[in-house]
Design an enzyme around this catalytic site. Structure first.
Site, PDB file in Angstrom:
ATOM      1  CB  CYS A  56      -7.140  -2.065   4.293  1.00 51.87           C
ATOM      2  SG  CYS A  56      -9.071  -1.725   3.732  1.00 51.87           S
TER       3      CYS A  56
ATOM      4  NE  ARG B 230      -7.341  -3.174   8.027  1.00 50.09           N
ATOM      5  CZ  ARG B 230      -6.154  -3.902   8.030  1.00 50.09           C
ATOM      6  NH1 ARG B 230      -5.278  -4.375   8.604  1.00 50.09           N
ATOM      7  NH2 ARG B 230      -6.431  -5.145   6.886  1.00 50.09           N
TER       8      ARG B 230
ATOM      9  CG  ASP C  28      -9.360  -6.028   8.901  1.00 46.29           C
ATOM     10  OD1 ASP C  28     -10.472  -5.403   9.272  1.00 46.29           O
ATOM     11  OD2 ASP C  28      -9.308  -6.578   7.845  1.00 46.29           O
TER      12      ASP C  28
END
Length: 161
Positions: free
Chosen positions: A11, A17, A126
């Site tokens: 990420c 994440r 996100d």
């Protein structure tokens, strides 16, 4: 001897994440007795979080399922990671662009979005920006389950436990 499968989740900063995906998949394969057949890691495409621990929201969400991310600190993806891993899984299109910028090219077609393995391919939002770790967790969990199913059905082939 069974082949070890190497998976890297990526990420932006490696604090929300990608570590969530790393530790969720580690937990899933451990519960299925497959832990010795995988190397699973995570990294970010940016340098801004290097050395920072996993975000509190990710740690809290994982802890609700008795999963720990203790000892994980953000690292940056490197060009060399392309040779080390069988799959490099980004969380969104921006991650994929940045992964390709770092590694140069993807001649072995190792780079995908995690949710490309599901029936509804899409980006994972996100939670650093959305604040919604619940939806991110559900999407990553679905992505990891679909990935494991894909690996069982693919040429990589992982037999049922």
């Amino acid at each position: 001897m069974e082949r070890t499968h190497r998976i890297m989740f990526v990420c932006h900063g490696n604090i929300c994440r990608s570590p969530m995906a790393e530790f969720l998949l580690k937990d899933m394969i451990k519960k299925e007795g497959l832990a010795d057949r995988f190397v699973i890691a995570s990294a970010g495409t940016s340098r801004e979080e290097i050395g920072n621990p996993v975000h509190q929201g990710t740690r809290k969400k994982l802890a609700q399922d008795h999963i720990s991310a203790a000892g994980k600190y953000a690292v940056q993806l490197t060009k060399e990671d392309y040779e080390k891993y069988d799959l490099i899984l980004g969380m969104d299109r921006a991650n994929i662009s940045n992964i390709l910028r770092i590694i140069g090219s993807d001649p072995q077609e190792k780079v995908h979005r995690l949710l490309d393995f599901t029936e509804l391919p899409r980006d994972i939002a996100d939670p650093w920006y959305t604040g919604d770790f619940e939806i991110t967790y559900a999407e990553i969990k679905a992505g990891c389950a679909a990935l494991l199913k894909h690996l069982r059905l693919s040429l990589i082939h992982i037999s049922e436990p």
